[in-house]
Structures are given as structure tokens and as C-alpha cells.
Design a protein around this motif. Structure first.
Motif, PDB file in Angstrom:
ATOM      1  N   SER A  80     -43.857  37.388  65.769  1.00  8.26           N
ATOM      2  CA  SER A  80     -42.637  36.575  65.650  1.00  8.26           C
ATOM      3  C   SER A  80     -42.033  36.206  66.995  1.00  8.26           C
ATOM      4  CB  SER A  80     -41.574  37.263  64.771  1.00  8.26           C
ATOM      5  OG  SER A  80     -42.027  37.382  63.439  1.00  8.26           O
ATOM      6  N   ILE A  81     -42.737  36.475  68.081  1.00  7.09           N
ATOM      7  CA  ILE A  81     -42.251  36.074  69.404  1.00  7.09           C
ATOM      8  C   ILE A  81     -42.402  34.568  69.579  1.00  7.09           C
ATOM      9  CG2 ILE A  81     -42.680  36.292  71.889  1.00  7.09           C
ATOM     10  CD1 ILE A  81     -43.495  39.238  71.294  1.00  7.09           C
ATOM     11  N   LEU A  82     -43.504  34.029  69.101  1.00  5.93           N
ATOM     12  CA  LEU A  82     -43.712  32.580  69.078  1.00  5.93           C
ATOM     13  C   LEU A  82     -43.673  32.124  67.625  1.00  5.93           C
ATOM     14  CD1 LEU A  82     -46.646  32.049  71.635  1.00  5.93           C
ATOM     15  CD2 LEU A  82     -44.180  31.905  72.054  1.00  5.93           C
ATOM     16  N   GLU A  83     -42.621  31.444  67.250  1.00  2.00           N
ATOM     17  CA  GLU A  83     -42.470  30.942  65.888  1.00  2.00           C
ATOM     18  C   GLU A  83     -41.566  29.720  65.913  1.00  2.00           C
ATOM     19  OE1 GLU A  83     -40.683  34.103  63.573  1.00  2.00           O
ATOM     20  OE2 GLU A  83     -38.737  33.848  64.540  1.00  2.00           O
ATOM     21  N   THR A  84     -41.412  29.079  64.777  1.00  2.00           N
ATOM     22  CA  THR A  84     -40.505  27.940  64.672  1.00  2.00           C
ATOM     23  C   THR A  84     -39.512  28.219  63.544  1.00  2.00           C
ATOM     24  OG1 THR A  84     -41.711  26.657  62.997  1.00  2.00           O
ATOM     25  CG2 THR A  84     -42.479  26.471  65.279  1.00  2.00           C
ATOM     26  N   LYS A  85     -38.538  27.352  63.398  1.00  2.00           N
ATOM     27  CA  LYS A  85     -37.561  27.535  62.318  1.00  2.00           C
ATOM     28  C   LYS A  85     -38.223  27.459  60.951  1.00  2.00           C
ATOM     29  CE  LYS A  85     -33.486  25.827  64.801  1.00  2.00           C
ATOM     30  NZ  LYS A  85     -32.415  24.789  64.838  1.00  2.00           N
ATOM     31  N   GLU A  86     -39.223  26.596  60.831  1.00  2.00           N
ATOM     32  CA  GLU A  86     -39.887  26.393  59.542  1.00  2.00           C
ATOM     33  C   GLU A  86     -41.062  27.346  59.326  1.00  2.00           C
ATOM     34  OE1 GLU A  86     -39.465  23.918  61.787  1.00  2.00           O
ATOM     35  OE2 GLU A  86     -37.658  23.035  60.897  1.00  2.00           O
ATOM     36  N   HIS A  87     -41.661  27.809  60.404  1.00  2.00           N
ATOM     37  CA  HIS A  87     -42.867  28.636  60.301  1.00  2.00           C
ATOM     38  C   HIS A  87     -42.637  29.938  61.073  1.00  2.00           C
ATOM     39  CE1 HIS A  87     -45.056  25.267  58.525  1.00  2.00           C
ATOM     40  NE2 HIS A  87     -44.462  24.514  59.429  1.00  2.00           N
ATOM     41  N   LYS A  88     -42.370  30.990  60.317  1.00  2.00           N
ATOM     42  CA  LYS A  88     -41.997  32.269  60.900  1.00  2.00           C
ATOM     43  C   LYS A  88     -43.204  33.176  61.110  1.00  2.00           C
ATOM     44  CE  LYS A  88     -37.544  31.516  60.926  1.00  2.00           C
ATOM     45  NZ  LYS A  88     -36.808  31.412  62.217  1.00  2.00           N
ATOM     46  N   GLY A  89     -43.017  34.141  62.014  1.00  2.00           N
ATOM     47  CA  GLY A  89     -44.010  35.183  62.196  1.00  2.00           C
ATOM     48  C   GLY A  89     -43.910  36.208  61.082  1.00  2.00           C
ATOM     49  N   LEU A  90     -44.549  37.358  61.288  1.00  2.00           N
ATOM     50  CA  LEU A  90     -44.674  38.353  60.218  1.00  2.00           C
ATOM     51  C   LEU A  90     -43.730  39.544  60.370  1.00  2.00           C
ATOM     52  CD1 LEU A  90     -46.921  37.905  57.995  1.00  2.00           C
ATOM     53  CD2 LEU A  90     -47.357  36.655  60.103  1.00  2.00           C
ATOM     54  N   LEU A  91     -42.859  39.511  61.349  1.00  2.00           N
ATOM     55  CA  LEU A  91     -42.003  40.669  61.588  1.00  2.00           C
ATOM     56  C   LEU A  91     -41.092  40.954  60.400  1.00  2.00           C
ATOM     57  CD1 LEU A  91     -41.142  42.889  63.517  1.00  2.00           C
ATOM     58  CD2 LEU A  91     -39.557  41.286  64.591  1.00  2.00           C
ATOM     59  N   GLU A  92     -40.542  39.918  59.809  1.00  2.00           N
ATOM     60  CA  GLU A  92     -39.617  40.099  58.686  1.00  2.00           C
ATOM     61  C   GLU A  92     -40.020  39.311  57.443  1.00  2.00           C
ATOM     62  OE1 GLU A  92     -35.797  39.019  60.172  1.00  2.00           O
ATOM     63  OE2 GLU A  92     -35.569  40.856  61.362  1.00  2.00           O
ATOM     64  N   HIS A  93     -40.879  38.316  57.605  1.00  2.00           N
ATOM     65  CA  HIS A  93     -41.226  37.433  56.487  1.00  2.00           C
ATOM     66  C   HIS A  93     -42.732  37.452  56.275  1.00  2.00           C
ATOM     67  CE1 HIS A  93     -37.140  35.754  56.820  1.00  2.00           C
ATOM     68  NE2 HIS A  93     -37.354  35.756  58.124  1.00  2.00           N
ATOM     69  N   TYR A  94     -43.170  37.925  55.105  1.00  2.00           N
ATOM     70  CA  TYR A  94     -44.616  37.967  54.861  1.00  2.00           C
ATOM     71  C   TYR A  94     -45.142  36.608  54.430  1.00  2.00           C
ATOM     72  CZ  TYR A  94     -49.233  38.874  53.086  1.00  2.00           C
ATOM     73  OH  TYR A  94     -50.590  38.815  52.887  1.00  2.00           O
ATOM     74  N   THR A  95     -46.263  36.255  55.018  1.00  2.00           N
ATOM     75  CA  THR A  95     -47.023  35.074  54.627  1.00  2.00           C
ATOM     76  C   THR A  95     -48.480  35.486  54.541  1.00  2.00           C
ATOM     77  OG1 THR A  95     -45.498  33.654  55.870  1.00  2.00           O
ATOM     78  CG2 THR A  95     -47.599  32.693  55.216  1.00  2.00           C
ATOM     79  N   ASN A  96     -49.165  35.046  53.513  1.00  2.00           N
ATOM     80  CA  ASN A  96     -50.597  35.317  53.398  1.00  2.00           C
ATOM     81  C   ASN A  96     -51.320  34.491  54.456  1.00  2.00           C
ATOM     82  OD1 ASN A  96     -53.267  35.664  52.742  1.00  2.00           O
ATOM     83  ND2 ASN A  96     -53.083  34.946  50.632  1.00  2.00           N
ATOM     84  N   CYS A  97     -51.733  35.142  55.530  1.00  2.00           N
ATOM     85  CA  CYS A  97     -52.318  34.427  56.670  1.00  2.00           C
ATOM     86  C   CYS A  97     -53.632  33.738  56.326  1.00  2.00           C
ATOM     87  CB  CYS A  97     -52.532  35.388  57.835  1.00  2.00           C
ATOM     88  SG  CYS A  97     -51.001  36.032  58.547  1.00  2.00           S
ATOM     89  N   ALA A  98     -54.257  34.154  55.237  1.00  2.00           N
ATOM     90  CA  ALA A  98     -55.519  33.530  54.837  1.00  2.00           C
ATOM     91  C   ALA A  98     -55.306  32.172  54.182  1.00  2.00           C
ATOM     92  CB  ALA A  98     -56.275  34.445  53.879  1.00  2.00           C
ATOM     93  N   SER A  99     -54.063  31.851  53.849  1.00  2.00           N
ATOM     94  CA  SER A  99     -53.815  30.579  53.158  1.00  2.00           C
ATOM     95  C   SER A  99     -52.599  29.840  53.709  1.00  2.00           C
ATOM     96  CB  SER A  99     -53.623  30.829  51.657  1.00  2.00           C
ATOM     97  OG  SER A  99     -52.524  31.700  51.422  1.00  2.00           O
ATOM     98  N   THR A 100     -52.275  30.091  54.972  1.00  2.00           N
ATOM     99  CA  THR A 100     -51.140  29.398  55.575  1.00  2.00           C
ATOM    100  C   THR A 100     -51.502  27.950  55.894  1.00  2.00           C
ATOM    101  OG1 THR A 100     -51.833  30.279  57.721  1.00  2.00           O
ATOM    102  CG2 THR A 100     -50.049  31.428  56.583  1.00  2.00           C
ATOM    103  N   PRO A 101     -50.506  27.084  55.983  1.00  2.00           N
ATOM    104  CA  PRO A 101     -50.789  25.680  56.300  1.00  2.00           C
ATOM    105  C   PRO A 101     -51.243  25.503  57.742  1.00  2.00           C
ATOM    106  CG  PRO A 101     -48.424  26.073  56.289  1.00  2.00           C
ATOM    107  CD  PRO A 101     -49.072  27.329  55.785  1.00  2.00           C
TER     108      PRO A 101
END
Length: 264
Positions: free
Chosen positions: A202-223
Motif C-alpha cells: 500500500s505504499i504505492l497505490e491510488t485512490k481507486e486502486h488500493k494495496g493490500l494493507l487494509e483492503h483485500y483484493t484477489n490479486c489473481a483477478s484484479t483489473p
């Protein structure tokens, strides 16, 4: 009873067994050890030291879950409901989990995973088998304290990112500048996964696309930003105007006074 801490080739594991093993290893993880190894890799070029942090970052929000098939469309469900039990079991075995994209039964083939762990220094693929192997191997390593040149190299990497112009991405000029840092031996692939690691942190992220520190995203199917992009989210969408997330940087590196300029 603790499961065996190794993997055999030609072995099969169920999704749920593998998730349990991942969390057993995660409970043994130490943030200071993982960040120290990451930093120590920069001058030593010991890429296995660098590989654990991206998985540890993903595990900050990775859900402990049982195998949950991705939802079928209405027409697919209607067809599925008409099948006999044997056919249903076969179909389920080919449907990925909605949380991690793993199949219900996983063949243990770690040759490429081992190569990436030792020679790339980050994640090439996103699947539970890779996550487990990376945590398992990193937990076996002894802690190594970073030295002055490690802090200098990392500081210069962050400075390059902070000095990027608003529309500049990590993919060309930024990556090229990082490759010219004195004492930092790396190729394009190694620099890419390092920058992606900062994204998972989450050190490099955007307002729309967050890192994994607090918000889980399935990295195998991210846009992806474009169909042709081979960069992973969120770094794929990052540009100079996004800067760095100081709070996330502090979470990961607050124990190193040499880096405090980047969160103060």
C-alpha cells in the motif's frame, strides 16, 4: 498438530488444506524480520531475502476461507442443476475459488515457484501454493540486519518515485532510473516485482486502486490498466501524482530511523 513444513512434488492438496498451511506459516511471521530481509537484499542481491515481503503484505488482509466456487450465471446454474452428482462434482473441481482463484484440488508443482523465489525476488503469479511456499521458505531464513548501503539504495528508490512527474508511471523512466542506482544490481523483471511489492504494501497505490494493507483484493483477478499490461494492481495504475502512502510506509518501516524522512 502442526502440518509438515515441506511440499512434495506429485502431491495433491485440497484448497482448504493449503489455506490452513498458509495461516500456520503466517502466524510464525515477524514483520521486522521480513522488512529487514527485504532491505538487506538491495545491496547483497540475495533475491530470496526480498521474496517474502509481498506475500506477507498480501496476508495483512487475505481472508481465511473455505473453498467457495465463483458464482455461476443463471443459465449455467440451470444447466448445473440438471446434472447428476458425479458430473456436478467434476464441474465444481474445475471452478476457481472466488477469494483466491484456486481450484478445489491443487497439484503441488513448485519448480517454477522455487526459481522465482530465488531468482526474481517477488511474485510472478498469484495463487495459494506460491504464497505458502514463499512464507515457508522465508520463515526458515535467519534474520539479517540491513546495512548503510541498503538504506541508501532504498532511499534513492523512494526518492525517484517521489520526484516522478504527475503523469509518469513506474514502467519506463522511473524503472530505468532505479536501475541506475549505484550498488543496486537488478534486471527489468526484478525491478518490476520490487515496485509491485511496494504496491501490495500500500505504499504505492491510488485512490481507486488500493494495496493490500487494509483492503483485500484477489490479486489473481484484479483489473489491468490496458489489455497488454503485464503489471499487477495497484502499481499498474500508479503515476507520479499519487506519490507514496506515508502511513503505509511508516507501518512497514517505522523501526528504521534511517528511513523516517519518508513518513514524517
Amino acid at each position: 498438530m502442526r502440518m509438515m513444513g515441506y511440499l512434495k512434488t506429485k502431491e495433491y492438496l485440497t484448497h482448504d488444506e493449503l489455506i490452513e498451511r498458509i495461516f500456520q506459516e503466517y502466524r510464525d511471521c515477524d514483520k521486522k524480520k521480513y522488512t529487514s530481509l527485504f532491505l538487506s537484499s538491495l545491496s547483497s542481491n540475495k533475491l530470496s531475502y526480498r521474496s517474502g515481503l509481498p506475500v506477507f503484505a498480501i496476508m495483512q488482509s487475505f481472508p481465511k476461507h473455505s473453498f467457495t466456487p465463483c458464482k455461476k450465471s443463471a443459465s449455467e446454474k440451470a444447466l448445473f442443476d440438471k446434472m447428476n452428482e458425479e458430473d456436478k462434482a467434476f464441474v465444481i473441481s474445475r471452478i476457481p475459488c472466488k477469494y483466491c482463484s484456486s481450484l478445489k484440488n491443487i497439484e503441488v508443482d513448485i519448480e517454477l515457484i522455487e526459481e522465482c523465489f530465488s531468482e526474481v525476488g517477488g511474485l510472478i503469479g498469484h495463487n495459494p501454493l506460491t504464497y505458502y511456499h514463499y512464507l515457508l521458505q522465508t520463515n526458515k531464513l535467519e534474520i539479517v540486519k540491513p546495512i548503510e548501503s541498503d538504506f541508501r539504495i532504498f532511499s534513492e528508490i523512494i526518492t525517484v518515485l517521489l520526484q516522478a512527474n504527475e503523469k509518469e508511471t513506474v514502467k519506463k523512466t522511473v524503472q530505468s532510473k532505479i536501475g541506475k542506482i549505484r550498488g543496486f544490481k537488478s534486471n527489468t523483471e526484478q525491478r518490476q516485482v520490487l515496485l509491485e511489492t511496494l504496491g501490495y504494501c500500500s505504499i504505492l497505490e491510488t485512490k481507486e486502486h488500493k494495496g493490500l494493507l487494509e483492503h483485500y483484493t484477489n490479486c489473481a483477478s484484479t483489473p489491468r490498466k490496458t489489455h497488454s499490461s503485464d503489471w499487477n494492481c495497484p502499481v499498474d495504475f500508479w503515476s507520479g501524482k499519487d506519490g507514496i502512502n506515508k502511513q503505509a510506509f511508516r507501518f512497514w518501516f517505522e523501526e528504521y530511523k534511517e528511513l523516517e524522512q519518508f513518513w514524517k
